[in-house]
Scaffold this motif. Structure first.
Motif, PDB file in Angstrom:
ATOM      1  N   GLY A 107       0.805  -1.213   0.000  1.00 48.74           N
ATOM      2  CA  GLY A 107       0.000   0.000   0.000  1.00 48.74           C
ATOM      3  C   GLY A 107       0.834   1.256   0.000  1.00 48.74           C
ATOM      4  O   GLY A 107       0.300   2.348  -0.275  1.00 48.74           O
ATOM      5  N   TYR A 108       2.131   1.131   0.295  1.00 45.89           N
ATOM      6  CA  TYR A 108       3.040   2.275   0.238  1.00 45.89           C
ATOM      7  C   TYR A 108       4.263   1.970  -0.624  1.00 45.89           C
ATOM      8  O   TYR A 108       4.577   2.718  -1.538  1.00 45.89           O
ATOM      9  N   GLY A 109       4.973   0.884  -0.303  1.00 46.54           N
ATOM     10  CA  GLY A 109       6.170   0.539  -1.051  1.00 46.54           C
ATOM     11  C   GLY A 109       7.359   0.315  -0.147  1.00 46.54           C
ATOM     12  O   GLY A 109       7.219   0.164   1.080  1.00 46.54           O
ATOM     13  N   PRO A 110       8.576   0.295  -0.694  1.00 41.82           N
ATOM     14  CA  PRO A 110       9.773   0.073   0.125  1.00 41.82           C
ATOM     15  C   PRO A 110      10.050   1.255   1.037  1.00 41.82           C
ATOM     16  O   PRO A 110       9.860   2.414   0.674  1.00 41.82           O
ATOM     17  N   VAL A 111      10.501   0.943   2.257  1.00 39.78           N
ATOM     18  CA  VAL A 111      10.804   1.955   3.269  1.00 39.78           C
ATOM     19  C   VAL A 111      12.182   1.650   3.839  1.00 39.78           C
ATOM     20  O   VAL A 111      12.468   0.507   4.239  1.00 39.78           O
ATOM     21  N   ALA A 112      13.034   2.683   3.886  1.00 38.26           N
ATOM     22  CA  ALA A 112      14.363   2.542   4.489  1.00 38.26           C
ATOM     23  C   ALA A 112      14.289   2.920   5.963  1.00 38.26           C
ATOM     24  O   ALA A 112      13.576   3.847   6.341  1.00 38.26           O
ATOM     25  N   LEU A 113      15.005   2.193   6.802  1.00 40.86           N
ATOM     26  CA  LEU A 113      15.073   2.484   8.234  1.00 40.86           C
ATOM     27  C   LEU A 113      16.352   3.251   8.530  1.00 40.86           C
ATOM     28  O   LEU A 113      17.420   2.961   7.973  1.00 40.86           O
ATOM     29  N   THR A 114      16.234   4.236   9.417  1.00 43.66           N
ATOM     30  CA  THR A 114      17.378   5.071   9.810  1.00 43.66           C
ATOM     31  C   THR A 114      17.458   5.075  11.329  1.00 43.66           C
ATOM     32  O   THR A 114      16.545   5.568  12.007  1.00 43.66           O
ATOM     33  N   ASN A 115      18.541   4.531  11.881  1.00 41.08           N
ATOM     34  CA  ASN A 115      18.703   4.511  13.335  1.00 41.08           C
ATOM     35  C   ASN A 115      19.016   5.906  13.859  1.00 41.08           C
ATOM     36  O   ASN A 115      19.624   6.734  13.170  1.00 41.08           O
ATOM     37  N   ALA A 151      13.539  -4.747  17.672  1.00 38.65           N
ATOM     38  CA  ALA A 151      14.159  -3.610  18.370  1.00 38.65           C
ATOM     39  C   ALA A 151      14.701  -4.082  19.708  1.00 38.65           C
ATOM     40  O   ALA A 151      13.948  -4.618  20.539  1.00 38.65           O
ATOM     41  N   HIS A 152      16.009  -3.863  19.906  1.00 35.87           N
ATOM     42  CA  HIS A 152      16.630  -4.196  21.191  1.00 35.87           C
ATOM     43  C   HIS A 152      16.538  -2.999  22.125  1.00 35.87           C
ATOM     44  O   HIS A 152      16.123  -1.906  21.744  1.00 35.87           O
ATOM     45  N   MET A 153      16.916  -3.208  23.365  1.00 36.20           N
ATOM     46  CA  MET A 153      16.798  -2.164  24.375  1.00 36.20           C
ATOM     47  C   MET A 153      17.558  -0.902  23.948  1.00 36.20           C
ATOM     48  O   MET A 153      18.662  -0.979  23.432  1.00 36.20           O
ATOM     49  N   ASN A 154      16.920   0.259  24.164  1.00 36.78           N
ATOM     50  CA  ASN A 154      17.417   1.604  23.830  1.00 36.78           C
ATOM     51  C   ASN A 154      17.515   1.845  22.311  1.00 36.78           C
ATOM     52  O   ASN A 154      18.203   2.772  21.880  1.00 36.78           O
ATOM     53  N   ALA A 155      16.831   1.038  21.537  1.00 31.97           N
ATOM     54  CA  ALA A 155      16.815   1.267  20.091  1.00 31.97           C
ATOM     55  C   ALA A 155      15.746   2.315  19.743  1.00 31.97           C
ATOM     56  O   ALA A 155      14.708   2.401  20.390  1.00 31.97           O
ATOM     57  N   ARG A 156      16.061   3.092  18.730  1.00 29.96           N
ATOM     58  CA  ARG A 156      15.071   4.001  18.143  1.00 29.96           C
ATOM     59  C   ARG A 156      15.415   4.154  16.668  1.00 29.96           C
ATOM     60  O   ARG A 156      16.546   4.501  16.315  1.00 29.96           O
ATOM     61  N   THR A 157      14.436   3.901  15.816  1.00 30.83           N
ATOM     62  CA  THR A 157      14.652   3.968  14.371  1.00 30.83           C
ATOM     63  C   THR A 157      13.527   4.733  13.716  1.00 30.83           C
ATOM     64  O   THR A 157      12.387   4.726  14.205  1.00 30.83           O
ATOM     65  N   TYR A 158      13.842   5.395  12.608  1.00 32.91           N
ATOM     66  CA  TYR A 158      12.887   6.232  11.881  1.00 32.91           C
ATOM     67  C   TYR A 158      12.626   5.633  10.504  1.00 32.91           C
ATOM     68  O   TYR A 158      13.546   5.135   9.840  1.00 32.91           O
ATOM     69  N   PHE A 159      11.365   5.723  10.054  1.00 32.72           N
ATOM     70  CA  PHE A 159      11.021   5.303   8.699  1.00 32.72           C
ATOM     71  C   PHE A 159      11.421   6.429   7.747  1.00 32.72           C
ATOM     72  O   PHE A 159      11.134   7.595   7.993  1.00 32.72           O
ATOM     73  N   PRO A 179       6.899   7.688  10.905  1.00 36.77           N
ATOM     74  CA  PRO A 179       6.752   6.632  11.914  1.00 36.77           C
ATOM     75  C   PRO A 179       8.082   6.360  12.622  1.00 36.77           C
ATOM     76  O   PRO A 179       9.158   6.392  12.013  1.00 36.77           O
ATOM     77  N   VAL A 180       7.994   6.070  13.937  1.00 33.01           N
ATOM     78  CA  VAL A 180       9.174   5.826  14.776  1.00 33.01           C
ATOM     79  C   VAL A 180       8.917   4.586  15.625  1.00 33.01           C
ATOM     80  O   VAL A 180       7.806   4.403  16.146  1.00 33.01           O
ATOM     81  N   ILE A 181       9.929   3.731  15.765  1.00 30.09           N
ATOM     82  CA  ILE A 181       9.887   2.572  16.665  1.00 30.09           C
ATOM     83  C   ILE A 181      10.977   2.746  17.709  1.00 30.09           C
ATOM     84  O   ILE A 181      12.127   3.083  17.378  1.00 30.09           O
ATOM     85  N   SER A 182      10.612   2.528  18.986  1.00 26.54           N
ATOM     86  CA  SER A 182      11.612   2.628  20.068  1.00 26.54           C
ATOM     87  C   SER A 182      11.280   1.610  21.153  1.00 26.54           C
ATOM     88  O   SER A 182      10.131   1.154  21.268  1.00 26.54           O
ATOM     89  N   TYR A 183      12.314   1.272  21.924  1.00 28.38           N
ATOM     90  CA  TYR A 183      12.172   0.341  23.056  1.00 28.38           C
ATOM     91  C   TYR A 183      13.096   0.820  24.161  1.00 28.38           C
ATOM     92  O   TYR A 183      14.314   0.889  23.972  1.00 28.38           O
ATOM     93  N   TRP A 184      12.486   1.200  25.305  1.00 23.43           N
ATOM     94  CA  TRP A 184      13.266   1.745  26.399  1.00 23.43           C
ATOM     95  C   TRP A 184      12.623   1.383  27.733  1.00 23.43           C
ATOM     96  O   TRP A 184      11.509   0.859  27.780  1.00 23.43           O
ATOM     97  N   LYS A 185      13.338   1.665  28.821  1.00 22.00           N
ATOM     98  CA  LYS A 185      12.854   1.329  30.165  1.00 22.00           C
ATOM     99  C   LYS A 185      13.173   2.467  31.115  1.00 22.00           C
ATOM    100  O   LYS A 185      14.043   3.303  30.875  1.00 22.00           O
ATOM    101  N   SER A 186      12.445   2.480  32.242  1.00 25.62           N
ATOM    102  CA  SER A 186      12.631   3.536  33.248  1.00 25.62           C
ATOM    103  C   SER A 186      11.984   3.083  34.545  1.00 25.62           C
ATOM    104  O   SER A 186      11.000   2.331  34.550  1.00 25.62           O
ATOM    105  N   GLY A 187      12.546   3.550  35.649  1.00 26.44           N
ATOM    106  CA  GLY A 187      11.950   3.291  36.955  1.00 26.44           C
ATOM    107  C   GLY A 187      10.832   4.258  37.277  1.00 26.44           C
ATOM    108  O   GLY A 187      10.219   4.137  38.354  1.00 26.44           O
ATOM    109  N   GLU A 188      10.562   5.173  36.379  1.00 25.85           N
ATOM    110  CA  GLU A 188       9.490   6.141  36.588  1.00 25.85           C
ATOM    111  C   GLU A 188       8.466   6.033  35.450  1.00 25.85           C
ATOM    112  O   GLU A 188       8.158   7.001  34.763  1.00 25.85           O
ATOM    113  N   MET A 189       7.928   4.830  35.267  1.00 28.61           N
ATOM    114  CA  MET A 189       6.969   4.568  34.207  1.00 28.61           C
ATOM    115  C   MET A 189       5.554   4.387  34.760  1.00 28.61           C
ATOM    116  O   MET A 189       4.671   3.908  34.054  1.00 28.61           O
TER     117      MET A 189
END
Length: 608
Positions: A30-38, A61-69, A252-262
């Motif tokens: 529905g859109y086509g090929p998309v490149a990911l940029t860390n 996505a591993h811990m502390n990862a963030r990538t952009y379409f 669009p953005v994908i991220s995976y992170w953690k915090s003690g204040e969630m």
């Protein structure tokens, strides 16, 4: 130095070291090929985590990862124009999420931000921006998913609203987060969404009749479960800003992170219904997203909002029975039954009286003419190879009936085409030359001017909502031809790039390019005619037509009125003096015939 810093956001290429900038590409139907940029960094000063592409559409996505379409990615370089600007108005975006490893204090996020429109580098060195200005730059943010295996949040943020308006389940400390569903419906082993297994997400961005964003709807489903969970965000004070951002396109953005204040996401809240009493940060190594698909919304349920009101159809009474038909004399008339037999009636048909094959019908004798006359009119000339009428028929129609023919002669010769009566001359139209009239009256072949010498007709402009790609002009007052895409352009009063035309049918509802084609129609109608010279004249040049004649005559008589009245008064007094002199000269009353006859003055009649 200040000028150099001003030019940097526009032209600079940001370099980075460490992990790879471009992990690969995925394909979105529905859109086509998309490149990911860390990302350049997770937060300022913190290295970004790794990210893998397991297949053509599977992102891990591993811990502390963030990538952009992005549309394109260059290793070690960041450009804001390379980021994807996905336009989602009137669209559904579907994907599958696996958050089974994310416990309390973990956040597996998929969201949209206006990165392509951001020209500031940010402190993360990659043009990143969001509503909480994590890297120092603010912009609109649409959180489709901020989740763990125990909590889910979907939130709308304007560029100046870090709290936003959200829905889902979980969160709160001394206050309560959203409670659209419960831990019995979403969570490990829950009856609707068992977060220990992958589940499907569909986010919809429906529009109203005016083409603006109506709501953001997030629906969670899972194979084998028949109780979808829905979040509907349609009441946000900054919906206009969100609608504009979605129309322009967001990254669009994908991220995976953690915090003690969630606890704002997964806390128990004041009601104690939330999932996590404390953020233990028991987070697995990775989460995954895959199966991205982009499609148009099937407007089921919202069709009344997208279509203009339908005109009412007037009710036309239908006659209960047809009028009786007239049958030839002697034919019996059988009336149809007034009602249908019930279903339990026997299948045999009612007996119908037999109709004799021979029906006595009295037909008056028909007098036929001595010669056969065809019904259709013959052509004015008969080509030798296509003549279909007989010599007798042609002579009877095209030549006067002679005495010999009346006496019964049948040997009439077919007249030659040159001797056939010529067609009547074509009268000339208004302002046609006299030479053409004289030539047409003298011969049967009228002189037709060559097409190159005919006056060119003015171009016909397009009407409202008609295709104007070739006319580049509009008939309606104040409208202009705007281009939607390479296949359509229409006349509209105004058009904003990326917006939707509410008059488009649902299957054709797509963002408009809004490229103007041709000038805008004037704000007042222009009536044009033709003068004797053949050139066009506007309505202001024909001022003597219409009511202007009456106004001119009224002004003329109003100025000459006193003079006319003075002349009439002088004439009247002269007539009275003439009558007095005639009366004095009369010799006696017995000779009235000698008196001059009284005449009516034409001037007095005119004044009367």
């Amino acid at each position: 130095m200040k000028r150099v810093l001003t030019l940097i956001p526009v032209f600079a290429l940001i370099k980075r070291t460490g992990a790879a900038t471009c992990p690969g590409k995925i394909d979105i139907p529905g859109y086509g090929p998309v490149a990911l940029t860390n990302a350049g960094s997770n937060v300022p000063g913190e290295t970004v985590g790794p990210l893998e592409i397991a297949s053509s559409s599977h992102i891990v996505a591993h811990m502390n990862a963030r990538t952009y379409f992005a549309d394109a990615c260059t290793e070690g370089t960041y450009r804001n124009n390379d980021y994807l600007a996905m336009r989602l108005l009137g669209k559904n975006l579907k994907y599958t999420a696996n958050v089974s490893a994310a416990g309390c204090g973990c956040n597996a996020a998929f969201y949209l931000v206006s990165m392509k429109q951001n020209t500031a580098i940010s402190s993360c060195n990659d043009y990143y921006c969001d509503a909480n200005h994590v890297c120092g730059v603010k912009c609109a943010e649409v959180d489709i998913q901020e989740a763990s295996k125990r909590a889910w949040h979907s939130t709308l943020h304007s560029s100046s609203d870090s709290a936003g308006a959200g829905g889902g389940f979980g969160g709160g400390d001394s206050w309560n987060g959203p409670r659209d569903f419960t831990s019995e419906e979403y969570g490990p082993g829950a009856r609707c969404i068992d977060t220990l297994r992958p589940f499907d997400v569909m986010v919809s961005f429906p529009v109203d009749y005016h083409g603006s964003l109506k709501a953001m709807r997030v629906t969670l489903t899972q194979t084998g479960k028949n109780c979808p969970l829905t979040i509907n965000l349609d009441d946000y004070h900054s919906m206009a800003e969100i609608s504009h951002a979605v129309a322009e396109g967001m990254t669009p953005v994908i991220s995976y992170w953690k915090s003690g204040e969630m606890l704002w996401m997964d806390g128990t809240g004041a009601d104690g219904q939330g999932p996590c009493a404390a953020d233990t940060q028991s987070c697995g190594e990775s989460v995954s997203f895959y199966g991205f698909t982009l499609e148009d919304i099937e407007f089921i349920g919202d069709i009344d909002l997208l279509q203009p009101p339908k005109p009412t159809v007037p009710f036309l009474p239908v006659p209960s029975a047809l009028p009786p038909q007239r049958l030839p004399p002697g034919l019996p008339v059988v009336q149809p039954p007034t009602h249908l037999p019930p279903q339990t009636a026997p299948a045999t048909q009612p007996s119908i009286p037999s109709i004799p094959r021979t029906i006595p019908v009295t037909v008056p004798p028909i007098r036929l003419p001595p010669r056969t006359i065809p019904v259709t009119q013959p052509p004015l000339f008969l080509p030798s190879h296509k003549a279909t009428t007989t010599a007798q028929e042609t002579t009877s129609l095209l030549s006067p009936v002679s005495s010999s023919s009346r006496s019964g002669s049948s040997s009439n010769n077919v007249p030659e085409p040159s001797k056939l009566p010529a067609s009547p001359p074509q009268c000339s139209v208004h302002n046609a030359s006299s030479s053409s009239r004289s030539s047409s009256s003298g011969s049967s072949s009228n002189n037709v001017p060559e097409p190159s010498k005919l006056p060119a007709s003015p171009p016909q402009c397009s009407v409202h909502n008609a295709d104007c790609r070739f006319t580049h002009c509009c008939r309606q007052v104040g409208q202009q031809c705007f281009e939607k895409n390479d296949w359509w352009a229409a006349c509209r009063v105004e058009c904003h790039p990326g917006s939707f035309n509410p008059e488009d049918l649902p299957q054709y509802r797509q963002p408009w390019r809004c490229k103007p084609l041709g000038p805008k129609a004037p704000s007042f109608p222009i009536h044009q005619g033709t003068n004797r010279g053949g050139t066009e004249t506007s309505k202001t040049e024909s001022w003597w037509n219409g009511p202007m004649v009456l106004l001119v005559l009224a002004a003329l008589f109003s100025s000459l009125g006193p003079l006319v009245i003075a002349l009439y008064t002088w004439r009247r007094s002269a007539q009275e003096q003439e009558q007095t002199l005639l009366s004095a000269r009369s010799v006696s009353a017995e000779a009235p015939r000698n008196a001059p006859e009284k005449r009516r003055d034409p001037f007095a009649l005119f004044m009367w």
